[in-house]
Design a protein around this motif. Sequence first.
Motif, short mmCIF file in Angstrom:
data_model
loop_
_atom_site.label_atom_id
_atom_site.label_comp_id
_atom_site.label_asym_id
_atom_site.label_seq_id
_atom_site.Cartn_x
_atom_site.Cartn_y
_atom_site.Cartn_z
N GLN A 89 42.71 38.99 43.76
CA GLN A 89 42.47 37.99 42.71
C GLN A 89 43.33 38.20 41.49
N LYS A 91 42.51 40.06 38.64
CA LYS A 91 41.83 40.46 37.40
C LYS A 91 41.87 41.97 37.23
N TRP A 144 38.21 30.90 44.12
CA TRP A 144 39.07 32.09 44.04
C TRP A 144 39.01 32.78 42.69
N ASN A 145 38.39 32.20 41.68
CA ASN A 145 38.43 32.85 40.36
C ASN A 145 37.38 33.97 40.22
N TYR A 172 42.62 31.92 49.22
CA TYR A 172 43.37 32.77 48.30
C TYR A 172 42.71 34.13 48.10
N THR A 173 41.38 34.18 48.25
CA THR A 173 40.64 35.43 47.96
C THR A 173 39.52 35.67 48.98
N ASN A 270 39.70 36.33 32.18
CA ASN A 270 40.24 36.09 33.52
C ASN A 270 41.49 35.21 33.46
N ASN A 318 46.10 33.38 39.56
CA ASN A 318 45.82 33.83 40.92
C ASN A 318 46.82 33.34 41.96
N ASN A 319 47.36 32.15 41.82
CA ASN A 319 48.18 31.60 42.89
C ASN A 319 49.30 30.73 42.34
#
Length: 486
Positions: A89, A91, A144-145, A172-173, A270, A318-319
């Motif tokens: 992710q 973070k 995904w966050n 994504y995660t 984030n 993230n992406n």
Amino acid sequence: MGTFTMTIDGRGVGSARHLDVIDPATEQVCGQAPDCSPEQLDEALEAAATAFRGWSALDGEYRAKSLVAAADTLERETEELAALLTAEQGKPLGQARTEIASAVRWLRYFAGFRPGREVVQDDEVASVEVVRRPLGVVGAITPWNFPISLAFWKIAPALAAGNAVVVKPSPYTPLTTLRVGELLRGVLPDGVLSVVSGGDALGARLTRHPVPRKISFTGSTATGRKVFAAAADDLKRVTLELGGNDPAIVLDDADVAAIAPRLFLTSFANSGQVCVAVKRVYAPRRLYAELVDALVEQASAVRMGDGRDPGNLLGPVNNRPQLDRVSDLVADAVSRGAVAAAGGSRLDRDGYFYAPTVLAGAEDGMAVVDEEQFGPALPVVAYDDVDEVLERANASHFGLAGSVWGTDVERAARIAGRLEVGTSWVNAHMALAPHIPFAGARWSGIGTENGRWGFEEFTQLKVEYVAGGRRRGTAEISNQSGPRAG
């Protein structure tokens, strides 16, 4: 980090095809996730339907102990899970630990809930009780966050109510969620919690599948519309927690030096990738320059980089598609007269890093103000009149949350009460807890998460009517069970 397995009927299940997962801090592959086939999804849902019958029939105390055992397991594995979460992710590691801790907290809180009974009539005519029963199989589609904490906003109350859950994380995660499924095998009965991974097509198949009786989705408004439409064919229950464009209104009596750090943190937490983060700040004209300068000072001092470095407070976007969106929104605002008083470009390094950006001179009508940017870019908009700024703040399709900041708390609370949102805060933002309900207005969602209200979203209301005579006595009016606070 290798290849992870899905959890179906308590077993580890691979697949013929895999998805590469990209570390956003390095742009390199950090692991692989199975690409669930339609047949494997069928298997997971059929196993969940079978497990539901046994799980829902169990004593509530047994379910509670199982949830606590799951919480204990995740707590013991916090370091492993946090490292994995940071890798996929982005973070910072300390924030990843906090996210795992939130999953533990939600499990323990909802372990105290039981489907309730409420006596609404008990006299010589009839005894009438309102009962809460589990729905069946719940499909949980997560973003995904915050892939773990938001998964457990769904898993914990759904399981406590007696449902079985099939979780589909974002492509994504997916890795940390898959690992959670692996860790909880044997802790929860087989089939009660399944984890499947794949792309957007898998989410669509899960939503349309005839087995789930409810879909709980967190993600974008555009995707939420598709989920809602697909679920409608089978009249599934839905909870949709969607996007937000949260305003923060700074009043003319605000102490800028005191609130600027908190405004910054609740905007850039984030790296701005929070549905309920501050997305636009409205500042009175006489304090405007002072507030912009204070936010720029915060942005210039904060450290952004690889989340595995303990000195970094902010990680990457993230992406790549989201990075491109933030870049495009900032470029559009600057082309229309806004000034990047801080940031305004990607960092010159590998990874999806976008410098913390404060946009001065932003105005309503710019896409970065009117839409959800979901990244480390904050527009600051000037205003002259409180009534006017409330009208501007409310002139949005979104209605997730908002905040008002000032030293006269009573005045600020009156103004916050006029925000057309699911949650309003005074001198705070992003204050969330398991006992506090969370719901969006307008395009920001349908249904409620958290607290008793969120728990009841995973139940079916049933009325039990028995004609003639008193059965229990009028003293017993209700039996609503559950903790009071988280």
